[in-house]
Scaffold this active site. Structure first.
Site, PDB file in Angstrom:
ATOM      1  N   GLY A 186     -48.153 -73.864 -49.229  1.00  0.00           N
ATOM      2  CA  GLY A 186     -47.438 -75.030 -50.238  1.00  0.00           C
ATOM      3  C   GLY A 186     -46.611 -73.923 -50.874  1.00  0.00           C
TER       4      GLY A 186
ATOM      5  N   VAL B  43     -45.056 -73.600 -57.377  1.00  0.00           N
ATOM      6  CA  VAL B  43     -46.133 -73.024 -57.842  1.00  0.00           C
ATOM      7  C   VAL B  43     -45.763 -71.528 -56.662  1.00  0.00           C
ATOM      8  CG1 VAL B  43     -48.153 -72.551 -57.950  1.00  0.00           C
ATOM      9  CG2 VAL B  43     -47.305 -74.558 -58.817  1.00  0.00           C
ATOM     10  N   GLY B  44     -46.261 -72.015 -55.532  1.00  0.00           N
ATOM     11  CA  GLY B  44     -46.300 -71.214 -54.350  1.00  0.00           C
ATOM     12  C   GLY B  44     -44.854 -70.349 -54.113  1.00  0.00           C
TER      13      GLY B  44
ATOM     14  N   ASN C 269     -54.318 -85.627 -52.447  1.00  0.00           N
ATOM     15  CA  ASN C 269     -54.693 -84.160 -52.372  1.00  0.00           C
ATOM     16  C   ASN C 269     -55.667 -83.452 -52.054  1.00  0.00           C
ATOM     17  OD1 ASN C 269     -51.570 -83.512 -53.236  1.00  0.00           O
ATOM     18  ND2 ASN C 269     -52.438 -82.703 -55.726  1.00  0.00           N
TER      19      ASN C 269
ATOM     20  N   ASP D 202     -54.395 -72.439 -69.316  1.00  0.00           N
ATOM     21  CA  ASP D 202     -54.430 -73.005 -70.035  1.00  0.00           C
ATOM     22  C   ASP D 202     -54.671 -71.786 -71.674  1.00  0.00           C
ATOM     23  OD1 ASP D 202     -54.605 -75.181 -69.124  1.00  0.00           O
ATOM     24  OD2 ASP D 202     -56.804 -75.364 -68.503  1.00  0.00           O
TER      25      ASP D 202
ATOM     26  N   HIS E 209     -59.968 -78.543 -66.470  1.00  0.00           N
ATOM     27  CA  HIS E 209     -58.338 -78.435 -66.276  1.00  0.00           C
ATOM     28  C   HIS E 209     -57.627 -79.782 -66.230  1.00  0.00           C
ATOM     29  CE1 HIS E 209     -54.577 -76.700 -66.949  1.00  0.00           C
ATOM     30  NE2 HIS E 209     -54.046 -77.836 -65.074  1.00  0.00           N
TER      31      HIS E 209
HETATM   32  N1  LIG Z   1     -54.470 -75.914 -61.965  1.00  0.00           N
HETATM   33  C1  LIG Z   1     -53.090 -75.190 -62.138  1.00  0.00           C
HETATM   34  O1  LIG Z   1     -53.482 -75.417 -63.281  1.00  0.00           O
HETATM   35  C2  LIG Z   1     -51.706 -76.060 -61.835  1.00  0.00           C
HETATM   36  C3  LIG Z   1     -51.011 -75.604 -61.989  1.00  0.00           C
HETATM   37  C4  LIG Z   1     -49.072 -75.929 -61.733  1.00  0.00           C
HETATM   38  C5  LIG Z   1     -49.699 -76.947 -60.900  1.00  0.00           C
HETATM   39  N2  LIG Z   1     -50.935 -77.036 -60.352  1.00  0.00           N
HETATM   40  C6  LIG Z   1     -50.317 -78.410 -58.727  1.00  0.00           C
HETATM   41  O2  LIG Z   1     -50.386 -77.956 -57.901  1.00  0.00           O
HETATM   42  C7  LIG Z   1     -49.703 -78.719 -57.119  1.00  0.00           C
HETATM   43  C8  LIG Z   1     -48.104 -78.245 -56.125  1.00  0.00           C
HETATM   44  O3  LIG Z   1     -47.644 -77.952 -57.241  1.00  0.00           O
HETATM   45  P1  LIG Z   1     -45.470 -77.754 -57.294  1.00  0.00           P
HETATM   46  O4  LIG Z   1     -44.882 -77.466 -57.928  1.00  0.00           O
HETATM   47  O5  LIG Z   1     -45.860 -76.637 -56.496  1.00  0.00           O
HETATM   48  O6  LIG Z   1     -45.281 -78.804 -56.316  1.00  0.00           O
HETATM   49  P2  LIG Z   1     -44.145 -78.797 -55.197  1.00  0.00           P
HETATM   50  O7  LIG Z   1     -43.697 -79.933 -54.600  1.00  0.00           O
HETATM   51  O8  LIG Z   1     -42.871 -78.426 -55.962  1.00  0.00           O
HETATM   52  O9  LIG Z   1     -44.703 -78.079 -54.164  1.00  0.00           O
HETATM   53  C9  LIG Z   1     -45.642 -78.511 -53.051  1.00  0.00           C
HETATM   54  C10 LIG Z   1     -45.477 -77.933 -51.554  1.00  0.00           C
HETATM   55  O10 LIG Z   1     -46.572 -78.154 -50.468  1.00  0.00           O
HETATM   56  C11 LIG Z   1     -46.498 -78.431 -49.289  1.00  0.00           C
HETATM   57  N3  LIG Z   1     -47.136 -79.331 -48.919  1.00  0.00           N
HETATM   58  C12 LIG Z   1     -47.974 -80.757 -48.555  1.00  0.00           C
HETATM   59  N4  LIG Z   1     -48.858 -80.868 -47.700  1.00  0.00           N
HETATM   60  C13 LIG Z   1     -49.017 -79.358 -47.429  1.00  0.00           C
HETATM   61  C14 LIG Z   1     -50.372 -78.778 -45.860  1.00  0.00           C
HETATM   62  N5  LIG Z   1     -50.867 -80.140 -45.456  1.00  0.00           N
HETATM   63  N6  LIG Z   1     -50.021 -78.010 -45.853  1.00  0.00           N
HETATM   64  C15 LIG Z   1     -49.423 -76.726 -46.121  1.00  0.00           C
HETATM   65  N7  LIG Z   1     -47.718 -77.193 -47.100  1.00  0.00           N
HETATM   66  C16 LIG Z   1     -48.031 -78.773 -47.756  1.00  0.00           C
HETATM   67  C17 LIG Z   1     -44.878 -78.821 -49.658  1.00  0.00           C
HETATM   68  O11 LIG Z   1     -44.053 -79.337 -48.543  1.00  0.00           O
HETATM   69  C18 LIG Z   1     -45.089 -78.730 -51.344  1.00  0.00           C
HETATM   70  O12 LIG Z   1     -43.628 -77.827 -50.250  1.00  0.00           O
HETATM   71  C19 LIG Z   1     -49.361 -79.842 -57.322  1.00  0.00           C
HETATM   72  O13 LIG Z   1     -50.911 -80.169 -56.769  1.00  0.00           O
HETATM   73  C20 LIG Z   1     -49.847 -79.533 -58.717  1.00  0.00           C
HETATM   74  O14 LIG Z   1     -50.283 -80.931 -59.364  1.00  0.00           O
HETATM   75  C21 LIG Z   1     -52.051 -76.892 -60.474  1.00  0.00           C
HETATM   76  O1  LIG Z   2     -50.018 -80.782 -65.658  1.00  0.00           O
HETATM   77  C1  LIG Z   2     -49.864 -80.767 -64.150  1.00  0.00           C
HETATM   78  O2  LIG Z   2     -49.628 -81.269 -63.264  1.00  0.00           O
HETATM   79  C2  LIG Z   2     -49.684 -79.231 -63.696  1.00  0.00           C
HETATM   80  C3  LIG Z   2     -50.175 -78.345 -64.370  1.00  0.00           C
HETATM   81  O3  LIG Z   2     -52.029 -78.684 -63.435  1.00  0.00           O
HETATM   82  C4  LIG Z   2     -49.696 -77.658 -65.763  1.00  0.00           C
HETATM   83  O4  LIG Z   2     -51.005 -78.039 -66.622  1.00  0.00           O
HETATM   84  O5  LIG Z   2     -49.017 -77.213 -65.976  1.00  0.00           O
END
Ligand SMILES: NC(=O)c1ccc[n+]([C@@H]2O[C@H](COP(=O)([O-])OP(=O)(O)OC[C@H]3O[C@@H](n4cnc5c(N)ncnc54)[C@H](O)[C@@H]3O)[C@@H](O)[C@H]2O)c1
Ligand SMILES: O=C(O)C[C@H](O)C(=O)O
Length: 308
Positions: A10, A14-15, A96, A149, A176
């Site tokens: 990704g 985030v990535g 997801n 968090d 979370h």
């Molecule tokens: N656990 C946590 O605390 C936490 C914190 C922040 C974000 N997140 C989660 O992280 C995820 C990503 O967030 P983001 O802001 O980077 O989103 P984003 O939309 O900016 O990036 C997601 C990327 O995933 C890619 N993608 C989609 N399907 C794919 C696949 N099968 N293989 C490879 N890549 C693929 C997309 O093309 C995109 O570039 C979300 O689900 C978000 O809720 C979790």
């Molecule tokens: O809030 C969200 O959906 C993204 C992530 O889990 C966060 O806590 O920032």
């Protein structure tokens, strides 16, 4: 000498920011992979072209081909959709879940010895999916929750007291989600219990703000969710593995009887080192804290039950 290899799946907000922190800290060489053609290639090249200026020696490549991820030491899964205002993290599950399962199968095929860190939401369920799909031991698959968090809770406390962010330590346990459990009892500022420094009503407001910390950012950004603090947090977890730091961090870990729970992922304190989750630590909880943890874990379980 073999250099560390970190794959980030990704290349979105985030990535790409994970790659940025990893390069800045010289944690290893980095592979950024995404389904979108051109995005990982462009961001990886751009980030590597900052190396002469910033002085890091990470080789960063972008790709759409899992063969390039072969023999990674640590893989971070950020692939999937992010929420928008009005959505909960659980609303992301249907889309997801399949992405995380598919990505994990590809990763494991090329990096059978890696450690997998999951970010994609709803993270406790995504981590469960990755764990089951990988066939790895529970020490090798865990998720980002409590480090982020807690960082939010620490930030609010440090700003309130006008002290260094570093001096505030705390734990946030459970899933979370909005029912996560920030533990005021285990919160210290330079070794001093926070309850002696901030009145109870103010602390309660900060607890509530930390619980809703993700939504606060989503409501500002409108088109997506937080990424600087999340990526910094998961890279701290990766660094603990790569440098065998053995730090105690709250992570979403597989429970096998700890806190009276089994076959579920939830945020608990654990020693994170060269062998991943080396030990889950069981801390004393009051009856109310334990009940709050159970409620939060029950929310994770009800989402696991939705998986087909
Ligand atoms: N656990 C946590 O605390 C936490 C914190 C922040 C974000 N997140 C989660 O992280 C995820 C990503 O967030 P983001 O802001 O980077 O989103 P984003 O939309 O900016 O990036 C997601 C990327 O995933 C890619 N993608 C989609 N399907 C794919 C696949 N099968 N293989 C490879 N890549 C693929 C997309 O093309 C995109 O570039 C979300 O689900 C978000 O809720 C979790
Ligand atoms: O809030 C969200 O959906 C993204 C992530 O889990 C966060 O806590 O920032």
């Amino acid at each position: 000498m073999k250099r560390n290899k970190i794959t980030i799946v990704g290349a979105g907000n985030v990535g790409a920011t994970c790659a940025h922190w990893a390069a800045a800290k010289e944690l290893g060489d980095i592979v950024l992979i995404d389904v979108a053609e051109g995005t990982p290639q462009g961001k990886a090249l751009d980030l590597m072209e900052a190396a002469p200026v910033e002085g890091y020696d990470s080789i960063i490549i972008g790709t759409n081909d899992y063969a390039d991820t072969a023999d990674s030491d640590v893989v971070i899964i950020t692939a999937g959709i992010a929420r928008k205002p009005g959505m909960s993290r659980d609303d992301l599950l249907n889309t997801n879940a399949g992405i995380v399962r598919n990505v994990t199968e590809q990763i494991v095929k090329y990096s059978p010895n890696c450690y997998i860190l999951v970010v994609t939401n709803p993270v406790d369920v995504s981590t469960y999916i990755a764990y089951k799909a990988s066939g790895f031991g529970p020490n090798r698959v865990f998720g980002l929750s409590g480090v982020l968090d807690s960082a939010r809770f620490r930030t609010f406390i440090a700003r309130e007291l006008n002290v260094s962010f570093e001096d505030v330590t705390t734990f946030v346990l459970g899933g979370h989600g909005d029912d996560m459990v920030p533990l005021v009892k285990y919160t210290y500022v330079g070794g001093i219990p926070v309850s002696t420094l901030i009145p109870e009503d103010k602390l309660e407001a900060m607890v509530e703000r930390a619980r809703k910390g993700g939504a606060e950012i989503v409501n500002y950004l409108k088109t997506g969710s937080a990424f600087y603090a999340p990526s910094a947090s998961v890279m701290q977890m990766a660094e603990c593995i790569l440098k065998d730091k053995k730090r105690i961090l709250p992570v979403s870990a597989y429970l096998q009887g700890e806190y009276g729970e089994s076959d579920v992922f939830a945020g608990v304190p654990a020693i994170i080192g060269g062998d991943g989750v080396e030990k889950i630590i069981e801390i004393d909880l009051s009856e109310n804290e334990m009940q709050a943890l159970k409620n939060s874990i029950n929310s994770v379980r009800s989402n696991i039950a939705r998986l087909s």
